[in-house]
Design a protein around this motif. Structure first.
Motif, short mmCIF file in Angstrom:
data_model
loop_
_atom_site.label_atom_id
_atom_site.label_comp_id
_atom_site.label_asym_id
_atom_site.label_seq_id
_atom_site.Cartn_x
_atom_site.Cartn_y
_atom_site.Cartn_z
N SER A 71 32.05 15.57 -42.49
CA SER A 71 33.35 15.22 -41.91
C SER A 71 33.26 15.18 -40.38
CB SER A 71 34.41 16.23 -42.34
OG SER A 71 34.57 16.23 -43.74
N VAL A 72 32.53 16.12 -39.80
CA VAL A 72 32.39 16.15 -38.35
C VAL A 72 31.64 14.92 -37.85
CG1 VAL A 72 31.32 17.37 -36.43
CG2 VAL A 72 32.57 18.65 -38.18
N VAL A 73 30.56 14.56 -38.56
CA VAL A 73 29.79 13.38 -38.17
C VAL A 73 30.62 12.12 -38.27
CG1 VAL A 73 27.82 11.94 -38.80
CG2 VAL A 73 27.58 14.44 -38.78
N ALA A 74 31.53 12.07 -39.25
CA ALA A 74 32.34 10.87 -39.48
C ALA A 74 33.52 10.74 -38.52
CB ALA A 74 32.85 10.86 -40.92
N LEU A 75 33.83 11.78 -37.77
CA LEU A 75 35.03 11.78 -36.94
C LEU A 75 35.15 10.61 -35.98
CD1 LEU A 75 35.54 15.58 -36.16
CD2 LEU A 75 37.24 14.03 -37.14
N PRO A 76 34.11 10.25 -35.22
CA PRO A 76 34.29 9.17 -34.24
C PRO A 76 34.69 7.83 -34.86
CG PRO A 76 32.31 10.42 -33.75
CD PRO A 76 32.79 10.88 -35.09
N GLN A 77 34.23 7.56 -36.10
CA GLN A 77 34.53 6.28 -36.74
C GLN A 77 35.61 6.40 -37.81
OE1 GLN A 77 31.18 7.41 -36.64
NE2 GLN A 77 30.91 6.36 -34.65
N SER A 78 36.08 7.60 -38.11
CA SER A 78 37.01 7.81 -39.21
C SER A 78 38.37 7.22 -38.90
CB SER A 78 37.15 9.31 -39.50
OG SER A 78 38.09 9.52 -40.53
N GLN A 79 38.96 6.60 -39.91
CA GLN A 79 40.31 6.06 -39.81
C GLN A 79 41.33 7.02 -40.43
OE1 GLN A 79 40.85 3.19 -38.10
NE2 GLN A 79 38.64 3.29 -37.70
N THR A 80 40.86 8.17 -40.89
CA THR A 80 41.69 9.14 -41.58
C THR A 80 41.70 10.45 -40.81
OG1 THR A 80 40.91 8.15 -43.64
CG2 THR A 80 42.16 10.19 -43.83
N SER A 81 42.81 11.16 -40.86
CA SER A 81 42.88 12.47 -40.22
C SER A 81 42.01 13.47 -40.98
CB SER A 81 44.33 12.96 -40.20
OG SER A 81 44.40 14.29 -39.73
N ASN A 82 41.17 14.16 -40.24
CA ASN A 82 40.27 15.15 -40.83
C ASN A 82 40.72 16.58 -40.56
OD1 ASN A 82 37.41 13.76 -41.75
ND2 ASN A 82 38.45 12.61 -40.14
N GLY A 83 41.77 16.76 -39.78
CA GLY A 83 42.16 18.08 -39.34
C GLY A 83 42.50 19.04 -40.46
N LEU A 84 43.33 18.61 -41.40
CA LEU A 84 43.75 19.48 -42.49
C LEU A 84 42.57 19.89 -43.36
CD1 LEU A 84 47.09 17.73 -43.53
CD2 LEU A 84 46.74 19.63 -41.93
N LEU A 85 41.67 18.95 -43.61
CA LEU A 85 40.49 19.25 -44.42
C LEU A 85 39.60 20.28 -43.71
CD1 LEU A 85 38.57 18.75 -46.81
CD2 LEU A 85 37.65 16.78 -45.54
N LEU A 86 39.32 20.06 -42.45
CA LEU A 86 38.44 20.97 -41.72
C LEU A 86 39.07 22.35 -41.56
CD1 LEU A 86 37.02 18.61 -38.94
CD2 LEU A 86 35.90 19.39 -41.02
N LEU A 87 40.39 22.42 -41.40
CA LEU A 87 41.04 23.73 -41.30
C LEU A 87 40.93 24.51 -42.60
CD1 LEU A 87 44.24 22.79 -39.25
CD2 LEU A 87 42.42 24.34 -38.53
N THR A 88 41.03 23.81 -43.72
CA THR A 88 40.88 24.48 -45.02
C THR A 88 39.45 25.00 -45.19
OG1 THR A 88 42.54 22.96 -45.95
CG2 THR A 88 41.19 24.21 -47.50
N ILE A 89 38.48 24.22 -44.77
CA ILE A 89 37.08 24.67 -44.85
C ILE A 89 36.84 25.84 -43.91
CG2 ILE A 89 34.69 23.96 -44.44
CD1 ILE A 89 35.47 21.14 -45.27
N LEU A 90 37.43 25.80 -42.71
CA LEU A 90 37.27 26.91 -41.78
C LEU A 90 37.87 28.20 -42.34
CD1 LEU A 90 38.09 25.21 -38.34
CD2 LEU A 90 35.88 26.07 -39.10
N GLN A 91 38.97 28.07 -43.06
CA GLN A 91 39.54 29.26 -43.69
C GLN A 91 38.59 29.85 -44.73
OE1 GLN A 91 42.79 30.52 -42.67
NE2 GLN A 91 41.70 32.25 -43.58
N PHE A 92 37.90 28.98 -45.45
CA PHE A 92 36.88 29.43 -46.40
C PHE A 92 35.76 30.18 -45.67
CE2 PHE A 92 33.00 28.98 -48.82
CZ PHE A 92 33.38 29.22 -50.12
N PHE A 93 35.32 29.62 -44.55
CA PHE A 93 34.25 30.27 -43.78
C PHE A 93 34.67 31.64 -43.25
CE2 PHE A 93 32.35 25.88 -42.50
CZ PHE A 93 31.74 25.79 -43.74
N LEU A 94 35.91 31.73 -42.76
CA LEU A 94 36.37 33.00 -42.20
C LEU A 94 36.51 34.08 -43.27
CD1 LEU A 94 39.09 31.94 -39.58
CD2 LEU A 94 36.81 32.83 -39.13
#
Length: 580
Positions: A71-94
């Motif tokens: 998801s991070v690699v795809a951010l510069p070209q992504s047409q979709t918001s990645n914020g909610l997905l990455l926040l959910t993954i970060l919660q898993f990591f924490l």
């Protein structure tokens, strides 16, 4: 039993969804484009949270970690918001990082730099980010204490753009942004929140929506049209012509693309305290242009929020921040007092909080006055430059007198401060001619206001002189000479003259003077002094009558101070009050 089987089925289904997402060519290049991937990650997280099974976490972690990086690699070209997905993954990591030996710090910083810098203008991502930070605030402070202080400029852009609907959540996060490294640079950034809104709105008008593009990367480009238009209009008050046509003439007011004010305003990370060039002609014109144009709803909200943020900032500073940093903040506050976004209501509210902080800081640590003697003397020297600087000088005069120039152990500093007050008094005593004009009705309101300001300042100066002489008795002869000159001057405003006469009389009665003009705390118990804390148990007659007199004309009683106060030997003189 059936519920356990159902959860096992859900677990397998959602885990297969993550694997399928990685194999799909479209989803692999833009994972967030799969509308179901977020739900799968959330479901896996919920099952792991409920079961607290190390086996389940270990099985899910490789898939979720790969999804994060894709998801991070795809951010510069992504047409979709990645914020909610990455926040959910970060919660898993924490929550489960210890089970799989995952250090969440690089992932958190990657989210701020790569995702939030592009999606802070998305209201859903902004709110979810603040919810995430509030939920994990204690862990972030204890385990990753430098994270929020490093990225506070990005979080300020988030609240500047999304406004009051997120104010309460932002205020809960604000104290966590304050650390030894961010405390000082955070103050000017908070104060300049309206200017940040102006800059962001111009970026949007010049380059389109803020979503999906990192302003930090835009800043590094060679010379984008957006930056030229932004800096020329927002910081010089002029307008750039449409460059698609013939631009025959050059704008002499244009600023270089690496303008430090612009780069400092729109940065994402804290890189220390930066000198902001608010005294430059360009910035002066920019502030004037901003106030002359119509205010957007977003700017109005920033003007309302900023004073409240500053109140919280100062409260935390006085409660939690060490004395050396608070002392270092005071000169910055004094210098910014005259450089505030020029909206009258906003400027009033901000300056009120600045002055309240200064007085509270001096009240809690009177020795700051001695440490900051030079900047204080400099501000006193600017007292007549403008009404704004006059008001600041008023507060400083009060603090000097109230706290004895830093305390009993700072006699040399007190003497130097006394000399500055003395000079301020003498310089203006013979030239101001305050209150003498009988043509007041023919003078402009500005002149009347200036004279009123001068009267107030001189009254504060006289009070500070009397208080310093009361606290440091070696200054008493000089103070009496200064007050006598005011009392004998025929060109003095009546109010200033009356105050000088009152204080001159007080200084002739050391015990009474110490009771009234001495420090409010830590007063030395000398014979004849009044303990005002005992006022609740005393009769009104215990208070010197002349203090209570608010009427004109002669007093209605006749007494001497020795009649109502103990003599130096501790005995009481016989009262001989004669009513007229």
């Amino acid at each position: 039993m059936a519920k356990l089987v159902d959860k096992e089925g859900d677990w397998d289904f959602h885990l297969r969804s993550l694997s399928a997402n990685a194999r799909d060519s479209t989803a692999a290049s833009d994972p967030a484009s799969d509308p179901y991937i977020l739900q799968s990650v959330k479901k896996i997280y919920d099952i792991c949270k409920e079961a607290m099974s190390e086996d389940l976490v270990t099985r899910a972690y490789p898939h979720i970690n790969k999804l994060f990086h894709r998801s991070v690699v795809a951010l510069p070209q992504s047409q979709t918001s990645n914020g909610l997905l990455l926040l959910t993954i970060l919660q898993f990591f924490l929550d489960f990082g210890e089970m799989v030996l995952h250090d969440a710090d690089p992932s958190l910083r990657t989210f701020f730099r790569s995702c939030l810098s592009r999606e802070f203008a998305d209201p859903r991502v902004a709110e979810a980010t603040l919810d995430f930070l509030n939920l994990n605030k204690i862990k972030l402070i204890n385990v990753y204490p430098t994270l929020l202080p490093q990225f506070f400029p990005l979080l300020l852009k988030l609240i500047a753009w999304n406004g009051e609907k997120l104010e309460e959540k932002f205020q809960s996060v604000l104290p966590a942004m304050m650390s030894n490294g961010s405390f000082l640079p955070l103050f000017p950034s908070l104060t300049d929140l309206p200017i940040l809104v102006v800059a962001l709105e111009k970026v949007e008008r010049s380059s389109g929506t803020l979503l999906g593009s990192s302003i930090a990367s835009i800043q590094k480009s060679a010379a984008p049209e957006m930056l030229l238009a932004l800096m020329d209009e927002a910081y010089t008050g002029s307008t750039i012509e449409d460059r698609s046509g013939d631009s025959g003439s050059e704008d002499s007011n244009s600023i270089d693309v690496a303008d430090p004010v612009f780069l400092d305003l729109l940065k994402d990370e804290n890189d220390g305290l930066v000198e902001r060039h608010w005294t430059s002609p360009g910035m002066t014109a920019a502030l004037q242009a901003a106030i002359n144009s119509s205010q957007s709803d977003r700017l109005k909200q920033a003007l309302n929020m900023t004073p409240r943020f500053l109140s919280l900032y100062f409260a935390v500073a006085l409660r939690d921040i060490n004395d050396s940093l608070v002392c270092a903040l005071i000169p910055i506050v004094m210098s910014r007092n005259s450089t505030i976004f020029p909206d009258k209501t906003f400027a009033f509210e901000v300056r009120k909080r600045l002055s309240d902080f200064l007085l509270a800081a001096f009240q809690g640590s009177p020795h700051f006055i001695a440490l900051l003697k030079k900047p204080i003397v400099d501000r006193l020297g600017e007292a007549y430059d403008s009404p704004i600087k006059t008001e600041l000088a008023l507060h400083l005069c009060w603090a000097i007198g109230e706290h004895g120039g830093g305390g009993a152990s700072h006699k040399d500093v007190a003497r130097e401060l006394f000399e500055s007050l003395e000079l301020l008094l003498y310089e203006n005593l013979s030239t101001s001619r305050l209150g003498l004009s009988h043509e007041t009705g023919f003078e402009s309101n500005g002149t009347n206001s200036r004279k009123s300001s001068q009267v107030r300042l001189l009254s504060f100066v006289i009070t500070a002189v009397a208080k310093l002489a009361t606290f440091h008795t070696e200054l008493l002869p000089r103070a009496q000479v200064a007050l006598a000159k005011v009392a004998r001057s025929r060109g003095t405003d009546k109010r200033v003259w009356q105050r000088a006469c009152d204080y001159l009389g007080l200084l002739n009665e050391p015990a009474i003077s110490l009771s009234i003009l001495g420090p409010s705390i830590g007063n030395v118990k000398n014979p004849g002094t009044v303990n005002w804390t005992e006022g609740g148990s005393k009769m009104v007659a215990h208070v010197p009558f002349y203090i209570l007199a608010g009427q004109e004309g002669p007093p209605f009683h006749d007494f001497s101070f020795s009649d109502i106060f103990p003599c130096h030997d501790g005995s009481l003189s016989k009262a001989s009050t004669k009513k007229s």
